[in-house]
Motif scaffolding. Structure first.
Motif, PDB file in Angstrom:
ATOM      1  N   ILE A 113       0.874  -1.170   0.000  1.00  0.00           N
ATOM      2  CA  ILE A 113       0.000   0.000   0.000  1.00  0.00           C
ATOM      3  C   ILE A 113       0.912   1.221   0.000  1.00  0.00           C
ATOM      4  N   LYS A 114       0.871   1.992  -1.074  1.00  0.00           N
ATOM      5  CA  LYS A 114       1.751   3.154  -1.194  1.00  0.00           C
ATOM      6  C   LYS A 114       1.103   4.372  -0.547  1.00  0.00           C
ATOM      7  N   ALA A 115       1.950   5.200   0.062  1.00  0.00           N
ATOM      8  CA  ALA A 115       1.484   6.384   0.778  1.00  0.00           C
ATOM      9  C   ALA A 115       0.925   7.430  -0.177  1.00  0.00           C
ATOM     10  N   HIS A 116      -0.087   8.133   0.313  1.00  0.00           N
ATOM     11  CA  HIS A 116      -0.665   9.273  -0.401  1.00  0.00           C
ATOM     12  C   HIS A 116      -0.915  10.361   0.636  1.00  0.00           C
ATOM     13  N   GLY A 117      -0.475  11.565   0.345  1.00  0.00           N
ATOM     14  CA  GLY A 117      -0.684  12.662   1.294  1.00  0.00           C
ATOM     15  C   GLY A 117       0.095  12.430   2.579  1.00  0.00           C
ATOM     16  N   LYS A 118      -0.595  12.489   3.703  1.00  0.00           N
ATOM     17  CA  LYS A 118       0.065  12.335   4.999  1.00  0.00           C
ATOM     18  C   LYS A 118       0.085  10.889   5.491  1.00  0.00           C
ATOM     19  N   SER A 119      -0.459   9.973   4.707  1.00  0.00           N
ATOM     20  CA  SER A 119      -0.444   8.566   5.116  1.00  0.00           C
ATOM     21  C   SER A 119       0.955   7.989   4.918  1.00  0.00           C
ATOM     22  N   CYS A 120       1.171   6.787   5.446  1.00  0.00           N
ATOM     23  CA  CYS A 120       2.473   6.144   5.258  1.00  0.00           C
ATOM     24  C   CYS A 120       2.279   4.813   4.538  1.00  0.00           C
ATOM     25  N   SER A 121       3.319   4.412   3.825  1.00  0.00           N
ATOM     26  CA  SER A 121       3.259   3.156   3.084  1.00  0.00           C
ATOM     27  C   SER A 121       3.175   1.980   4.042  1.00  0.00           C
ATOM     28  N   ARG A 122       2.615   0.881   3.550  1.00  0.00           N
ATOM     29  CA  ARG A 122       2.501  -0.347   4.335  1.00  0.00           C
ATOM     30  C   ARG A 122       3.151  -1.482   3.549  1.00  0.00           C
ATOM     31  N   TYR A 123       3.930  -2.270   4.250  1.00  0.00           N
ATOM     32  CA  TYR A 123       4.648  -3.395   3.657  1.00  0.00           C
ATOM     33  C   TYR A 123       4.069  -4.696   4.207  1.00  0.00           C
ATOM     34  N   GLY A 124       4.072  -5.732   3.396  1.00  0.00           N
ATOM     35  CA  GLY A 124       3.576  -7.033   3.840  1.00  0.00           C
ATOM     36  C   GLY A 124       4.515  -7.644   4.878  1.00  0.00           C
ATOM     37  N   ILE A 125       3.950  -8.044   6.004  1.00  0.00           N
ATOM     38  CA  ILE A 125       4.738  -8.627   7.104  1.00  0.00           C
ATOM     39  C   ILE A 125       5.514  -9.856   6.622  1.00  0.00           C
ATOM     40  N   LYS A 126       4.862 -10.744   5.876  1.00  0.00           N
ATOM     41  CA  LYS A 126       5.532 -11.982   5.443  1.00  0.00           C
ATOM     42  C   LYS A 126       6.717 -11.684   4.539  1.00  0.00           C
ATOM     43  N   ALA A 127       6.557 -10.741   3.609  1.00  0.00           N
ATOM     44  CA  ALA A 127       7.649 -10.401   2.693  1.00  0.00           C
ATOM     45  C   ALA A 127       8.822  -9.788   3.448  1.00  0.00           C
ATOM     46  N   VAL A 128       8.533  -8.903   4.403  1.00  0.00           N
ATOM     47  CA  VAL A 128       9.592  -8.265   5.186  1.00  0.00           C
ATOM     48  C   VAL A 128      10.287  -9.300   6.073  1.00  0.00           C
ATOM     49  N   ALA A 129       9.506 -10.181   6.696  1.00  0.00           N
ATOM     50  CA  ALA A 129      10.092 -11.219   7.561  1.00  0.00           C
ATOM     51  C   ALA A 129      11.011 -12.132   6.755  1.00  0.00           C
ATOM     52  N   THR A 130      10.596 -12.511   5.557  1.00  0.00           N
ATOM     53  CA  THR A 130      11.423 -13.356   4.693  1.00  0.00           C
ATOM     54  C   THR A 130      12.697 -12.623   4.301  1.00  0.00           C
ATOM     55  N   TRP A 131      12.574 -11.339   3.961  1.00  0.00           N
ATOM     56  CA  TRP A 131      13.739 -10.537   3.592  1.00  0.00           C
ATOM     57  C   TRP A 131      14.724 -10.456   4.761  1.00  0.00           C
ATOM     58  N   GLU A 132      14.211 -10.247   5.972  1.00  0.00           N
ATOM     59  CA  GLU A 132      15.079 -10.168   7.159  1.00  0.00           C
ATOM     60  C   GLU A 132      15.852 -11.470   7.352  1.00  0.00           C
ATOM     61  N   GLU A 133      15.162 -12.595   7.232  1.00  0.00           N
ATOM     62  CA  GLU A 133      15.814 -13.896   7.414  1.00  0.00           C
ATOM     63  C   GLU A 133      16.867 -14.127   6.331  1.00  0.00           C
ATOM     64  N   THR A 134      16.509 -13.848   5.091  1.00  0.00           N
ATOM     65  CA  THR A 134      17.414 -14.060   3.959  1.00  0.00           C
ATOM     66  C   THR A 134      18.678 -13.219   4.081  1.00  0.00           C
ATOM     67  N   ASN A 135      18.546 -12.010   4.618  1.00  0.00           N
ATOM     68  CA  ASN A 135      19.668 -11.080   4.703  1.00  0.00           C
ATOM     69  C   ASN A 135      20.358 -11.068   6.067  1.00  0.00           C
ATOM     70  N   GLY A 136      19.969 -11.982   6.957  1.00  0.00           N
ATOM     71  CA  GLY A 136      20.636 -12.114   8.245  1.00  0.00           C
ATOM     72  C   GLY A 136      20.431 -10.954   9.206  1.00  0.00           C
ATOM     73  N   LEU A 137      19.353 -10.198   9.038  1.00  0.00           N
ATOM     74  CA  LEU A 137      19.132  -9.041   9.899  1.00  0.00           C
ATOM     75  C   LEU A 137      18.753  -9.414  11.327  1.00  0.00           C
ATOM     76  N   LEU A 138      18.108 -10.548  11.517  1.00  0.00           N
ATOM     77  CA  LEU A 138      17.708 -10.934  12.873  1.00  0.00           C
ATOM     78  C   LEU A 138      18.927 -11.054  13.770  1.00  0.00           C
ATOM     79  N   GLU A 139      20.000 -11.622  13.222  1.00  0.00           N
ATOM     80  CA  GLU A 139      21.220 -11.799  14.002  1.00  0.00           C
ATOM     81  C   GLU A 139      22.027 -10.505  14.058  1.00  0.00           C
TER      82      GLU A 139
END
Length: 73
Positions: A35-61
């Motif tokens: 969901i892309k931001a419009h006006g004063k709202s903020c963008s929203r990212y899918g939790i599953k996609a972000v969680a997968t990205w974090e795991e793949t890129n080693g951010l949790l550690e």
């Protein structure tokens, strides 16, 4: 946690700027917002996609952060 995580929540989670997040989308394959931001709202990212990205890129550690999605019910 819901299905989405907002830009401000991500900035706080990673302790980064909005510019860094935008850079990650082009250089580190960070997921695009569902969901892309419009006006004063903020963008929203899918939790599953972000969680997968974090795991793949080693951010949790490397950042010592808790997973966005718990395997516990």
């Amino acid at each position: 946690m819901g299905l989405f995580i907002s830009t401000p929540e991500l900035l706080e989670r990673y302790n980064i700027t909005k510019g860094t997040l935008i850079n990650w989308r082009s250089t580190r394959s960070f997921p695009e917002p569902l969901i892309k931001a419009h006006g004063k709202s903020c963008s929203r990212y899918g939790i599953k996609a972000v969680a997968t990205w974090e795991e793949t890129n080693g951010l949790l550690e490397s950042l010592d952060i808790e997973p966005l999605i718990s395997n516990r019910s």
